[in-house]
Design a protein around this motif. Structure first.
Motif, PDB file in Angstrom:
ATOM      1  N   SER A 243       4.137  -3.674   3.249  1.00  0.00           N
ATOM      2  CA  SER A 243       4.290  -2.704   2.172  1.00  0.00           C
ATOM      3  C   SER A 243       4.516  -1.271   2.629  1.00  0.00           C
ATOM      4  O   SER A 243       4.953  -0.431   1.840  1.00  0.00           O
ATOM      5  N   ALA A 244       4.217  -0.978   3.895  1.00  0.00           N
ATOM      6  CA  ALA A 244       4.368   0.410   4.358  1.00  0.00           C
ATOM      7  C   ALA A 244       4.364   0.475   5.874  1.00  0.00           C
ATOM      8  O   ALA A 244       3.846  -0.427   6.553  1.00  0.00           O
ATOM      9  N   ALA A 245       4.937   1.560   6.395  1.00  0.00           N
ATOM     10  CA  ALA A 245       4.846   1.879   7.821  1.00  0.00           C
ATOM     11  C   ALA A 245       3.865   3.028   7.954  1.00  0.00           C
ATOM     12  O   ALA A 245       4.097   4.125   7.427  1.00  0.00           O
ATOM     13  N   ILE A 246       2.758   2.767   8.637  1.00  0.00           N
ATOM     14  CA  ILE A 246       1.672   3.738   8.719  1.00  0.00           C
ATOM     15  C   ILE A 246       1.599   4.291  10.131  1.00  0.00           C
ATOM     16  O   ILE A 246       1.502   3.530  11.105  1.00  0.00           O
ATOM     17  N   GLN A 247       1.649   5.620  10.246  1.00  0.00           N
ATOM     18  CA  GLN A 247       1.542   6.230  11.567  1.00  0.00           C
ATOM     19  C   GLN A 247       0.116   6.093  12.070  1.00  0.00           C
ATOM     20  O   GLN A 247      -0.842   6.431  11.371  1.00  0.00           O
ATOM     21  N   VAL A 248      -0.023   5.559  13.268  1.00  0.00           N
ATOM     22  CA  VAL A 248      -1.349   5.312  13.842  1.00  0.00           C
ATOM     23  C   VAL A 248      -1.506   6.113  15.128  1.00  0.00           C
ATOM     24  O   VAL A 248      -0.533   6.414  15.815  1.00  0.00           O
ATOM     25  N   SER A 249      -2.716   6.445  15.462  1.00  0.00           N
ATOM     26  CA  SER A 249      -3.074   7.243  16.632  1.00  0.00           C
ATOM     27  C   SER A 249      -2.290   8.559  16.640  1.00  0.00           C
ATOM     28  O   SER A 249      -1.435   8.803  15.788  1.00  0.00           O
ATOM     29  N   SER A 250      -2.565   9.381  17.584  1.00  0.00           N
ATOM     30  CA  SER A 250      -1.898  10.679  17.663  1.00  0.00           C
ATOM     31  C   SER A 250      -0.605  10.545  18.464  1.00  0.00           C
ATOM     32  O   SER A 250      -0.561   9.813  19.456  1.00  0.00           O
ATOM     33  N   PRO A 251       0.441  11.249  18.055  1.00  0.00           N
ATOM     34  CA  PRO A 251       1.675  11.228  18.867  1.00  0.00           C
ATOM     35  C   PRO A 251       1.395  11.753  20.264  1.00  0.00           C
ATOM     36  O   PRO A 251       0.529  12.613  20.453  1.00  0.00           O
ATOM     37  N   LYS A 252       2.134  11.235  21.238  1.00  0.00           N
ATOM     38  CA  LYS A 252       1.981  11.708  22.607  1.00  0.00           C
ATOM     39  C   LYS A 252       3.233  12.500  23.007  1.00  0.00           C
ATOM     40  O   LYS A 252       4.354  12.118  22.692  1.00  0.00           O
ATOM     41  N   THR A 253       2.996  13.590  23.692  1.00  0.00           N
ATOM     42  CA  THR A 253       4.087  14.480  24.069  1.00  0.00           C
ATOM     43  C   THR A 253       4.834  13.940  25.277  1.00  0.00           C
ATOM     44  O   THR A 253       4.225  13.516  26.265  1.00  0.00           O
ATOM     45  N   VAL A 254       6.168  13.953  25.190  1.00  0.00           N
ATOM     46  CA  VAL A 254       7.027  13.550  26.308  1.00  0.00           C
ATOM     47  C   VAL A 254       7.914  14.740  26.653  1.00  0.00           C
ATOM     48  O   VAL A 254       8.875  15.041  25.948  1.00  0.00           O
ATOM     49  N   VAL A 255       7.568  15.441  27.711  1.00  0.00           N
ATOM     50  CA  VAL A 255       8.367  16.587  28.153  1.00  0.00           C
ATOM     51  C   VAL A 255       8.645  16.442  29.642  1.00  0.00           C
ATOM     52  O   VAL A 255       7.832  15.893  30.390  1.00  0.00           O
ATOM     53  N   HIS A 256       9.809  16.951  30.050  1.00  0.00           N
ATOM     54  CA  HIS A 256      10.160  16.864  31.463  1.00  0.00           C
ATOM     55  C   HIS A 256      11.082  18.012  31.834  1.00  0.00           C
ATOM     56  O   HIS A 256      11.851  18.511  30.993  1.00  0.00           O
ATOM     57  N   LYS A 257      11.017  18.427  33.082  1.00  0.00           N
ATOM     58  CA  LYS A 257      11.805  19.559  33.554  1.00  0.00           C
ATOM     59  C   LYS A 257      13.302  19.302  33.494  1.00  0.00           C
ATOM     60  O   LYS A 257      14.104  20.237  33.494  1.00  0.00           O
ATOM     61  N   SER A 258      13.706  18.021  33.426  1.00  0.00           N
ATOM     62  CA  SER A 258      15.137  17.696  33.401  1.00  0.00           C
ATOM     63  C   SER A 258      15.780  18.017  32.064  1.00  0.00           C
ATOM     64  O   SER A 258      16.994  18.026  31.947  1.00  0.00           O
ATOM     65  N   GLY A 259      14.964  18.277  31.038  1.00  0.00           N
ATOM     66  CA  GLY A 259      15.530  18.588  29.731  1.00  0.00           C
ATOM     67  C   GLY A 259      15.266  17.475  28.739  1.00  0.00           C
ATOM     68  O   GLY A 259      14.292  16.724  28.878  1.00  0.00           O
ATOM     69  N   PRO A 260      16.131  17.333  27.713  1.00  0.00           N
ATOM     70  CA  PRO A 260      15.918  16.306  26.688  1.00  0.00           C
ATOM     71  C   PRO A 260      15.849  14.909  27.306  1.00  0.00           C
ATOM     72  O   PRO A 260      16.611  14.571  28.207  1.00  0.00           O
ATOM     73  N   VAL A 261      14.913  14.109  26.817  1.00  0.00           N
ATOM     74  CA  VAL A 261      14.728  12.756  27.328  1.00  0.00           C
ATOM     75  C   VAL A 261      15.627  11.798  26.569  1.00  0.00           C
ATOM     76  O   VAL A 261      15.595  11.750  25.335  1.00  0.00           O
ATOM     77  N   ASN A 262      16.451  11.053  27.292  1.00  0.00           N
ATOM     78  CA  ASN A 262      17.333  10.054  26.696  1.00  0.00           C
ATOM     79  C   ASN A 262      16.961   8.671  27.221  1.00  0.00           C
ATOM     80  O   ASN A 262      16.444   8.529  28.322  1.00  0.00           O
ATOM     81  N   ASN A 263      17.263   7.655  26.419  1.00  0.00           N
ATOM     82  CA  ASN A 263      17.015   6.280  26.846  1.00  0.00           C
ATOM     83  C   ASN A 263      15.565   6.048  27.269  1.00  0.00           C
ATOM     84  O   ASN A 263      15.284   5.454  28.304  1.00  0.00           O
ATOM     85  N   LEU A 264      14.634   6.550  26.474  1.00  0.00           N
ATOM     86  CA  LEU A 264      13.216   6.329  26.787  1.00  0.00           C
ATOM     87  C   LEU A 264      12.897   4.858  26.570  1.00  0.00           C
ATOM     88  O   LEU A 264      12.976   4.347  25.457  1.00  0.00           O
ATOM     89  N   THR A 265      12.534   4.169  27.646  1.00  0.00           N
ATOM     90  CA  THR A 265      12.328   2.722  27.603  1.00  0.00           C
ATOM     91  C   THR A 265      10.922   2.390  28.072  1.00  0.00           C
ATOM     92  O   THR A 265      10.493   2.837  29.138  1.00  0.00           O
ATOM     93  N   LYS A 266      10.221   1.596  27.293  1.00  0.00           N
ATOM     94  CA  LYS A 266       8.843   1.232  27.621  1.00  0.00           C
ATOM     95  C   LYS A 266       8.840   0.148  28.691  1.00  0.00           C
ATOM     96  O   LYS A 266       9.444  -0.902  28.525  1.00  0.00           O
ATOM     97  N   ILE A 267       8.128   0.384  29.784  1.00  0.00           N
ATOM     98  CA  ILE A 267       8.001  -0.583  30.867  1.00  0.00           C
ATOM     99  C   ILE A 267       6.650  -1.300  30.799  1.00  0.00           C
ATOM    100  O   ILE A 267       6.549  -2.500  31.021  1.00  0.00           O
ATOM    101  N   SER A 268       5.605  -0.545  30.491  1.00  0.00           N
ATOM    102  CA  SER A 268       4.265  -1.117  30.342  1.00  0.00           C
ATOM    103  C   SER A 268       3.495  -0.244  29.353  1.00  0.00           C
ATOM    104  O   SER A 268       4.063   0.656  28.734  1.00  0.00           O
ATOM    105  N   ASP A 269       2.201  -0.494  29.203  1.00  0.00           N
ATOM    106  CA  ASP A 269       1.424   0.248  28.217  1.00  0.00           C
ATOM    107  C   ASP A 269       1.499   1.756  28.417  1.00  0.00           C
ATOM    108  O   ASP A 269       1.515   2.515  27.451  1.00  0.00           O
TER     109      ASP A 269
END
Length: 338
Positions: free
Chosen positions: A125-151
């Motif tokens: 019935s709904a998509a509920i945001q859970v836990s707090s968002p985590k920041t993804v920042v890097h010196k290379s600039g905008p992050v593209n193709n962020l792919t989950k490898i493990s937890d």
């Protein structure tokens, strides 16, 4: 004398590295294509600019690249439309900027909103945001193709080049924000070597998919008929598809990548961008299936024009969407015989 020995050692090391890369390179000849007969299903919601399609815990989620109604959720079994969530804006439950190449499905449906990785529990019935968002920042600039490898470990492309391309990827720990570069850049022909590094980076545009259960990931290059498979940070194989191809200028080879624990699925196009655009209404690509050892399993030929697809975890059903105006409220499905 020590200097001479050091130079000789370095030469031997470089030669051995090149030799090992050559050993790992595998030539793949495509088997005869098998017709993939997709069935058109009308749904009671419009899909205006379908940019991605995902299977997540018995749900099918279509990312519709619009200002409003970003994500359409369907039951994956019967394609019953459930609801829509997400809009572009600065308010609660809105996104600032969604990266279409940075969505992952695991325990939650993950969306990278500019620099914030957001987690959603997607139910009936709904998509509920859970836990707090985590920041993804890097010196290379905008992050593209962020792919989950493990937890905690994610992968994305390395954009921190000063004078030349060296390491192609960055592993990023989402918990402590540590990172490391890895993966030697391989230029696939002599023409690439003569280009500025910015052009080399563009020529190496790619799609990435991962098998989180085995910490493997695969990289398919859009403009060259090559792909690589890694186990964690170790390159296990370089694969080149079909030496007999008559290469065209501005040719696109791979696109639309997805995977399961057993197989990797990708569009095989082998056509120039100009021809694709000229005849978009009849664009009927092949879908190639590989196992995680790099072996070709199937070569499917689509019977209808599709632009995005996904496969369920049991590898027996494929879902797809089209960009044609007549298909604005249609989803294509078919059973697979892998």
């Amino acid at each position: 004398m020590k200097r001479i020995l050091l130079i000789i050692f370095c030469m031997i090391f470089v030669i051995s590295c090149k030799k090992s890369e050559n050993i790992n390179k595998v030539e793949i000849q495509l088997p005869e294509a098998q017709s993939l007969k997709l069935e058109r299903k009308i749904v009671n919601v419009n899909l205006y600019r379908p940019w991605g399609i995902f299977i997540h815990q018995h749900k099918m989620i279509v990312y519709d690249k619009m200002k409003d109604s970003l994500f359409k959720v369907f039951d994956a079994q019967d394609l019953t439309y459930r609801y829509t969530f997400g809009s572009i804006g600065a308010g609660p439950d809105e996104f600032t900027f969604v990266s279409g190449t940075a969505m992952n499905s695991s325990d939650y449906f993950e969306v990278l909103d500019q620099h914030e990785l957001c987690y959603y529990a997607v139910n009936d019935s709904a998509a509920i945001q859970v836990s707090s968002p985590k920041t993804v920042v890097h010196k290379s600039g905008p992050v593209n193709n962020l792919t989950k490898i493990s937890d905690s470990i994610y992968l994305f492309e390395n954009n921190t080049y000063s004078e030349k391309l060296e390491k192609e990827f960055i592993l990023y720990n989402i918990n402590d924000r540590t990172d490391r570069e890895f993966g030697n850049v391989i230029l696939f022909n002599e023409d690439m070597k003569n280009q500025p590094y910015e052009v080399q980076s563009q020529l190496l545009s790619k799609s990435i998919t991962a098998n989180t259960k085995s910490s493997k990931f695969a990289v398919f290059y859009n403009l060259y008929p090559y792909f690589k498979i890694f186990s964690s940070e170790t390159l296990t194989g370089i694969y080149h598809v079909d030496e007999a191809i008559q290469h065209e200028e501005n040719c696109v080879y791979f696109a639309g990548l997805c995977s399961t624990d057993k197989y990797i699925y990708t569009f095989w196009i082998a056509m120039s961008e100009e021809k694709i655009v000229e005849n978009m209404e009849n664009f009927k690509p092949n879908i190639l299936v590989f196992d995680w050892g790099g072996n070709i399993v199937k070569n499917y030929k689509c019977n209808v024009p599709i632009v995005r697809f996904a496969v369920n975890d049991s590898n027996d059903k494929l879902y797809a969407v089209s960009a044609n105006e007549d298909d604005i409220n249609a989803i294509y499905v078919c059973n697979l015989d892998i």
